[in-house]
Design a protein around this motif. Structure first.
Motif, short mmCIF file in Angstrom:
data_model
loop_
_atom_site.label_atom_id
_atom_site.label_comp_id
_atom_site.label_asym_id
_atom_site.label_seq_id
_atom_site.Cartn_x
_atom_site.Cartn_y
_atom_site.Cartn_z
N ILE A 38 0.85 -1.20 0.00
CA ILE A 38 0.00 0.00 0.00
C ILE A 38 0.88 1.24 0.00
O ILE A 38 1.79 1.38 0.82
N VAL A 41 -3.22 6.20 1.03
CA VAL A 41 -4.59 6.08 1.54
C VAL A 41 -5.25 7.44 1.37
O VAL A 41 -4.72 8.45 1.83
N VAL A 59 -7.90 3.15 -1.13
CA VAL A 59 -6.54 2.75 -0.77
C VAL A 59 -5.84 2.37 -2.08
O VAL A 59 -6.43 1.71 -2.94
N PRO A 87 1.69 4.96 4.88
CA PRO A 87 0.54 4.13 4.49
C PRO A 87 0.82 2.64 4.61
O PRO A 87 -0.11 1.84 4.73
N MET A 100 -7.97 2.92 9.82
CA MET A 100 -8.18 3.99 8.83
C MET A 100 -9.00 5.16 9.34
O MET A 100 -8.59 6.30 9.18
#
Length: 126
Positions: A38, A41, A59, A87, A100
Protein backbone atom coordinates in the motif's frame (compact mmCIF):
# COMPACT_ATOMS: atom_id res chain seq x y z
CA UNK A 1 -3.55 -15.03 8.43
CA UNK A 2 -4.82 -13.07 11.40
CA UNK A 3 -8.56 -12.70 12.08
CA UNK A 4 -9.05 -11.18 15.57
CA UNK A 5 -12.05 -12.67 17.38
CA UNK A 6 -13.13 -9.38 18.98
CA UNK A 7 -13.75 -7.63 15.65
CA UNK A 8 -16.62 -7.77 13.17
CA UNK A 9 -16.18 -8.02 9.42
CA UNK A 10 -17.75 -7.17 6.07
CA UNK A 11 -17.80 -9.11 2.80
CA UNK A 12 -15.75 -6.21 1.38
CA UNK A 13 -12.92 -7.05 3.84
CA UNK A 14 -13.28 -4.17 6.28
CA UNK A 15 -13.20 -4.70 10.03
CA UNK A 16 -14.77 -2.68 12.84
CA UNK A 17 -13.88 -2.46 16.52
CA UNK A 18 -16.50 -0.79 18.72
CA UNK A 19 -15.40 1.08 21.85
CA UNK A 20 -18.46 2.60 23.53
CA UNK A 21 -20.22 4.87 21.05
CA UNK A 22 -17.25 5.15 18.69
CA UNK A 23 -15.65 2.58 16.43
CA UNK A 24 -12.42 2.09 14.52
CA UNK A 25 -12.49 0.80 10.94
CA UNK A 26 -9.77 -0.65 8.75
CA UNK A 27 -9.08 -3.33 6.17
CA UNK A 28 -8.42 -6.94 7.05
CA UNK A 29 -5.15 -8.83 6.90
CA UNK A 30 -6.62 -10.78 3.95
CA UNK A 31 -7.39 -7.51 2.10
CA UNK A 32 -3.97 -5.98 2.60
CA UNK A 33 -2.31 -9.19 1.35
CA UNK A 34 -4.54 -9.22 -1.72
CA UNK A 35 -3.81 -5.55 -2.44
CA UNK A 36 -0.05 -5.83 -1.99
CA UNK A 37 2.19 -2.94 -0.98
CA UNK A 38 0.00 0.00 0.00
CA UNK A 39 1.43 3.31 -1.14
CA UNK A 40 -1.39 5.80 -0.48
CA UNK A 41 -4.59 6.08 1.54
CA UNK A 42 -7.07 8.72 0.36
CA UNK A 43 -9.86 9.53 2.82
CA UNK A 44 -11.52 12.93 2.45
CA UNK A 45 -14.75 12.21 4.36
CA UNK A 46 -13.65 13.43 7.79
CA UNK A 47 -16.55 15.22 9.48
CA UNK A 48 -19.09 13.70 7.09
CA UNK A 49 -21.94 11.30 7.73
CA UNK A 50 -21.44 8.19 5.60
CA UNK A 51 -24.11 5.52 5.15
CA UNK A 52 -23.52 1.82 5.71
CA UNK A 53 -21.78 0.15 2.75
CA UNK A 54 -20.99 3.50 1.11
CA UNK A 55 -17.48 4.55 0.07
CA UNK A 56 -15.52 6.54 2.65
CA UNK A 57 -12.19 6.59 0.81
CA UNK A 58 -9.75 4.63 -1.32
CA UNK A 59 -6.54 2.75 -0.77
CA UNK A 60 -3.87 2.63 -3.47
CA UNK A 61 -1.44 -0.23 -3.83
CA UNK A 62 1.38 -0.57 -6.33
CA UNK A 63 -0.85 -2.17 -8.97
CA UNK A 64 -4.43 -1.25 -7.99
CA UNK A 65 -6.80 1.21 -6.32
CA UNK A 66 -9.60 -0.12 -4.13
CA UNK A 67 -12.64 1.60 -2.62
CA UNK A 68 -13.18 1.49 1.14
CA UNK A 69 -16.73 0.80 2.35
CA UNK A 70 -18.04 1.81 5.78
CA UNK A 71 -19.35 -1.25 7.71
CA UNK A 72 -22.04 0.78 9.51
CA UNK A 73 -23.50 4.26 9.13
CA UNK A 74 -21.71 6.96 11.06
CA UNK A 75 -19.87 10.26 11.13
CA UNK A 76 -16.17 10.11 10.33
CA UNK A 77 -14.61 11.64 13.44
CA UNK A 78 -10.97 11.16 12.56
CA UNK A 79 -8.74 9.80 9.81
CA UNK A 80 -5.62 8.02 11.06
CA UNK A 81 -3.00 10.79 10.73
CA UNK A 82 -0.11 8.28 10.59
CA UNK A 83 -1.29 6.91 7.24
CA UNK A 84 -0.34 10.11 5.40
CA UNK A 85 3.37 9.59 5.97
CA UNK A 86 3.36 5.81 6.46
CA UNK A 87 0.54 4.13 4.49
CA UNK A 88 2.44 0.85 4.75
CA UNK A 89 1.12 0.56 8.33
CA UNK A 90 -1.96 -0.96 6.68
CA UNK A 91 0.30 -3.80 5.50
CA UNK A 92 2.38 -4.23 8.65
CA UNK A 93 -0.32 -3.72 11.31
CA UNK A 94 -3.82 -3.77 9.72
CA UNK A 95 -5.66 -4.26 13.02
CA UNK A 96 -3.55 -1.87 15.10
CA UNK A 97 -1.61 1.16 13.87
CA UNK A 98 -3.04 0.65 10.36
CA UNK A 99 -6.63 1.57 11.32
CA UNK A 100 -8.18 3.99 8.83
CA UNK A 101 -11.02 5.95 10.43
CA UNK A 102 -12.65 6.52 13.79
CA UNK A 103 -16.43 6.94 13.55
CA UNK A 104 -19.41 7.85 15.70
CA UNK A 105 -22.03 5.14 15.17
CA UNK A 106 -25.39 6.36 13.86
CA UNK A 107 -27.23 3.06 14.21
CA UNK A 108 -25.66 0.40 16.42
CA UNK A 109 -28.24 -2.16 15.28
CA UNK A 110 -26.38 -2.31 11.94
CA UNK A 111 -23.61 -4.19 13.77
CA UNK A 112 -25.95 -7.19 13.69
CA UNK A 113 -25.54 -7.36 9.89
CA UNK A 114 -21.77 -7.92 10.11
CA UNK A 115 -19.82 -11.16 10.25
CA UNK A 116 -18.09 -12.69 13.23
CA UNK A 117 -14.45 -13.78 12.93
CA UNK A 118 -15.60 -17.37 12.31
CA UNK A 119 -18.04 -16.32 9.57
CA UNK A 120 -15.41 -14.12 7.91
CA UNK A 121 -12.85 -16.94 8.01
CA UNK A 122 -15.31 -19.20 6.16
CA UNK A 123 -15.96 -16.45 3.59
CA UNK A 124 -12.28 -16.15 2.70
CA UNK A 125 -11.61 -19.87 2.97
CA UNK A 126 -9.28 -19.59 5.94
Amino acid sequence: MTIPQELQYTADHEWIRVEGDVAYVGVTDFAQKELGDIVYVDITTEGQEVAQNHIFGTVEAVKTVSDLFLPVSGTILEVNPELTATPELVNSDPYGKGWMVKINLSDASQLDTLMSAEEYAKTIGA
